[in-house]
Design a protein around this motif. Structure first.
Motif, PDB file in Angstrom:
ATOM      1  N   LYS A   1      11.751  19.822  -1.744  1.00  0.00           N
ATOM      2  CA  LYS A   1      12.303  18.474  -1.689  1.00  0.00           C
ATOM      3  C   LYS A   1      12.129  17.921  -0.281  1.00  0.00           C
ATOM      4  CE  LYS A   1      15.882  19.373  -5.173  1.00  0.00           C
ATOM      5  NZ  LYS A   1      17.346  19.396  -5.422  1.00  0.00           N
ATOM      6  N   VAL A   2      11.916  16.614  -0.192  1.00  0.00           N
ATOM      7  CA  VAL A   2      11.770  15.959   1.111  1.00  0.00           C
ATOM      8  C   VAL A   2      12.631  14.698   1.108  1.00  0.00           C
ATOM      9  CG1 VAL A   2      10.178  14.950   2.786  1.00  0.00           C
ATOM     10  CG2 VAL A   2       9.410  16.840   1.332  1.00  0.00           C
ATOM     11  N   GLY A   3      13.599  14.636   2.014  1.00  0.00           N
ATOM     12  CA  GLY A   3      14.498  13.488   2.091  1.00  0.00           C
ATOM     13  C   GLY A   3      13.820  12.254   2.657  1.00  0.00           C
ATOM     14  N   LYS A   4      14.347  11.096   2.320  1.00  0.00           N
ATOM     15  CA  LYS A   4      13.730   9.825   2.722  1.00  0.00           C
ATOM     16  C   LYS A   4      13.707   9.619   4.235  1.00  0.00           C
ATOM     17  CE  LYS A   4      16.810   7.715   0.210  1.00  0.00           C
ATOM     18  NZ  LYS A   4      17.610   6.670  -0.498  1.00  0.00           N
ATOM     19  N   ASN A   5      14.617  10.273   4.973  1.00  0.00           N
ATOM     20  CA  ASN A   5      14.671  10.076   6.424  1.00  0.00           C
ATOM     21  C   ASN A   5      13.561  10.807   7.183  1.00  0.00           C
ATOM     22  OD1 ASN A   5      16.909   8.375   6.335  1.00  0.00           O
ATOM     23  ND2 ASN A   5      18.336  10.101   6.296  1.00  0.00           N
ATOM     24  N   ASN A   6      12.720  11.546   6.443  1.00  0.00           N
ATOM     25  CA  ASN A   6      11.574  12.203   7.073  1.00  0.00           C
ATOM     26  C   ASN A   6      10.366  11.267   7.173  1.00  0.00           C
ATOM     27  OD1 ASN A   6      12.382  15.176   7.433  1.00  0.00           O
ATOM     28  ND2 ASN A   6      12.970  14.778   5.307  1.00  0.00           N
ATOM     29  N   PHE A   7      10.559  10.013   6.744  1.00  0.00           N
ATOM     30  CA  PHE A   7       9.470   9.039   6.752  1.00  0.00           C
ATOM     31  C   PHE A   7       9.804   7.860   7.656  1.00  0.00           C
ATOM     32  CE2 PHE A   7       9.468  11.219   2.698  1.00  0.00           C
ATOM     33  CZ  PHE A   7       8.127  11.512   2.468  1.00  0.00           C
TER      34      PHE A   7
ATOM     35  N   PHE B   1       0.821  -1.213   0.000  1.00  0.00           N
ATOM     36  CA  PHE B   1       0.000   0.000   0.000  1.00  0.00           C
ATOM     37  C   PHE B   1       0.856   1.264   0.000  1.00  0.00           C
ATOM     38  CE2 PHE B   1      -3.557  -2.452   2.404  1.00  0.00           C
ATOM     39  CZ  PHE B   1      -3.988  -2.998   1.208  1.00  0.00           C
ATOM     40  N   GLY B   2       2.171   1.100  -0.090  1.00  0.00           N
ATOM     41  CA  GLY B   2       3.048   2.263  -0.110  1.00  0.00           C
ATOM     42  C   GLY B   2       3.019   3.048   1.179  1.00  0.00           C
ATOM     43  N   GLN B   3       2.971   2.353   2.308  1.00  0.00           N
ATOM     44  CA  GLN B   3       2.813   3.018   3.604  1.00  0.00           C
ATOM     45  C   GLN B   3       4.161   3.492   4.154  1.00  0.00           C
ATOM     46  OE1 GLN B   3       0.669   0.048   5.850  1.00  0.00           O
ATOM     47  NE2 GLN B   3      -1.311   0.670   5.025  1.00  0.00           N
ATOM     48  N   HIS B   4       4.409   4.777   3.969  1.00  0.00           N
ATOM     49  CA  HIS B   4       5.586   5.434   4.529  1.00  0.00           C
ATOM     50  C   HIS B   4       5.073   6.690   5.234  1.00  0.00           C
ATOM     51  CE1 HIS B   4       8.392   2.795   2.411  1.00  0.00           C
ATOM     52  NE2 HIS B   4       7.594   2.917   1.359  1.00  0.00           N
ATOM     53  N   ILE B   5       5.063   6.665   6.565  1.00  0.00           N
ATOM     54  CA  ILE B   5       4.428   7.716   7.350  1.00  0.00           C
ATOM     55  C   ILE B   5       5.351   8.923   7.489  1.00  0.00           C
ATOM     56  CG2 ILE B   5       3.302   8.234   9.540  1.00  0.00           C
ATOM     57  CD1 ILE B   5       1.952   6.037   7.806  1.00  0.00           C
ATOM     58  N   LEU B   6       4.842  10.094   7.127  1.00  0.00           N
ATOM     59  CA  LEU B   6       5.613  11.329   7.269  1.00  0.00           C
ATOM     60  C   LEU B   6       5.686  11.684   8.749  1.00  0.00           C
ATOM     61  CD1 LEU B   6       7.017  13.675   5.808  1.00  0.00           C
ATOM     62  CD2 LEU B   6       4.783  14.796   5.623  1.00  0.00           C
ATOM     63  N   LYS B   7       6.911  11.752   9.284  1.00  0.00           N
ATOM     64  CA  LYS B   7       7.068  11.924  10.732  1.00  0.00           C
ATOM     65  C   LYS B   7       7.602  13.288  11.140  1.00  0.00           C
ATOM     66  CE  LYS B   7      11.779  10.031  10.933  1.00  0.00           C
ATOM     67  NZ  LYS B   7      12.670   9.020  11.529  1.00  0.00           N
ATOM     68  N   ASN B   8       8.153  14.056  10.216  1.00  0.00           N
ATOM     69  CA  ASN B   8       8.784  15.337  10.555  1.00  0.00           C
ATOM     70  C   ASN B   8       7.735  16.444  10.645  1.00  0.00           C
ATOM     71  OD1 ASN B   8      10.206  17.766  10.624  1.00  0.00           O
ATOM     72  ND2 ASN B   8      11.866  16.996   9.349  1.00  0.00           N
ATOM     73  N   PRO B   9       7.444  16.983  11.827  1.00  0.00           N
ATOM     74  CA  PRO B   9       6.413  18.018  11.968  1.00  0.00           C
ATOM     75  C   PRO B   9       6.723  19.295  11.196  1.00  0.00           C
ATOM     76  CG  PRO B   9       7.638  17.735  14.021  1.00  0.00           C
ATOM     77  CD  PRO B   9       8.039  16.623  13.124  1.00  0.00           C
ATOM     78  N   ALA B  10       8.003  19.601  11.015  1.00  0.00           N
ATOM     79  CA  ALA B  10       8.375  20.812  10.273  1.00  0.00           C
ATOM     80  C   ALA B  10       7.969  20.686   8.801  1.00  0.00           C
ATOM     81  CB  ALA B  10       9.877  21.056  10.383  1.00  0.00           C
ATOM     82  N   ILE B  11       8.124  19.486   8.237  1.00  0.00           N
ATOM     83  CA  ILE B  11       7.720  19.257   6.849  1.00  0.00           C
ATOM     84  C   ILE B  11       6.200  19.356   6.735  1.00  0.00           C
ATOM     85  CG2 ILE B  11       7.684  17.594   4.952  1.00  0.00           C
ATOM     86  CD1 ILE B  11      10.435  18.707   5.432  1.00  0.00           C
TER      87      ILE B  11
END
Length: 306
Positions: free
Chosen positions: A183-189, A27-37
């Motif tokens: 741009k959003v880096g992969k470590n924000n997920f 399902f492509g589940q990668h949760i965005l975790k960075n509140p600043a983003i």
């Protein structure tokens, strides 16, 4: 498995397990975790207190909660019942509960209600069909601010002559203005995807262009199947000429037009292409106006694509 890779995989597993949910890669589940983003996305979407916002793939609700604090209502489309339960639990008994509507199921198969904005961290495998489902939705929404895999986002904004310019580029840009926002880096997920991401703003053109979209879509499909070949070569494919001949004969039958006994579809196609000086053009260098002229030239001669 090498020891380093095994340890890395174990860390990811443990991190995810802390939430009590094993995310589903299908399902492509990668949760965005960075509140600043998340804050930056909402600021760029210019969410208003009167807005109804559509969110696709809310996950555990990190973006959803922030949306609820800014808008009138959030319509969240989620396919995974486990995450639906998590989201319901998160708003239960809060001021946000009456402002959240959850649609359970596949968003691509759902009838979407009215919404002003679409703001979402889109599951990457549905990116293309979702974009066109949104752009063909009526009534039109104000804008969408969406997170995509970086290369997909680059294709959306690519211009004629660019390496990534393709059918997705021109079909999207026919219907909307598209801008790259950030741009959003992969470590924000959590867990991190294998690719980098970009946030894109898509604003539907109002009113939409007076073009039959199924015809446009079929024309660009033919042209971009071999985007580095000339249009003359692209239209000489057997399947293409057979389909266009069948459409032409159907058009003539419906309009009581007699067909010349010496009619040859290949000659007619070549004549039309030369009339608009498109026979030696290549799809990768053609802009929207070029394709509009080409579509009108074919249609005026009774040849339709859908």
């Amino acid at each position: 498995m090498p020891k380093i890779k095994a340890e890395k995989k174990s860390r990811i597993h443990n991190e995810v397990a802390k939430q009590g949910i094993m995310f589903n890669k299908d399902f492509g589940q990668h949760i965005l975790k960075n509140p600043a983003i998340i804050t930056a996305i909402l600021d760029k979407a210019a969410v208003q207190a009167t807005d109804v916002v559509l969110e696709v793939g809310p996950g555990t609700g990190n973006l959803t909660i922030q949306l609820l604090s800014r808008c009138k209502k959030v319509i969240a489309c989620e396919i995974d019942p486990r995450l639906v339960a998590e989201l319901q639990k998160r708003v239960q008994g809060t001021q946000y509960q009456p402002k959240l509507q959850i649609l359970i199921g596949d968003v691509l198969k759902s009838d979407l209600p009215f919404f002003d904005l679409c703001v979402a961290n889109v599951p990457y495998q549905i990116s293309s069909p979702l974009v066109f489902k949104l752009l063909l939705h009526r009534p039109q929404f104000r804008c969408a601010v969406l997170m995509f895999q970086r290369e997909f986002a680059q294709r959306l904004v690519a211009k004629p002559g660019d390496k990534l310019y393709c059918r997705l580029s021109i079909n999207t840009q026919l219907l909307a203005r598209v801008d790259m926002l950030m741009k959003v880096g992969k470590n924000n997920f959590r867990p991190p995807p294998k690719v980098e991401s970009n946030v894109v703003r898509i604003e539907p053109i109002r009113p939409p262009p007076p073009i039959c979209y199924p015809e446009w879509d079929a024309l660009t499909r033919i042209a971009f199947t071999r985007k580095n070949k000339t249009l003359s070569a692209a239209f000489k494919q057997g399947g293409v000429t057979a389909a266009l001949e069948a459409n032409y004969k159907r058009h003539c039958s419906l309009n009581n037009i007699a067909i010349d006994p010496n009619f040859d579809i290949k000659s007619k196609i070549e004549t039309i292409l030369k009339t608009v000086e498109a026979d030696q053009k290549r799809a990768r260098t053609m802009d929207i106006d070029d394709f509009i002229s080409l579509l009108h030239a074919f249609n005026s001669e009774g040849i339709h694509f859908a």
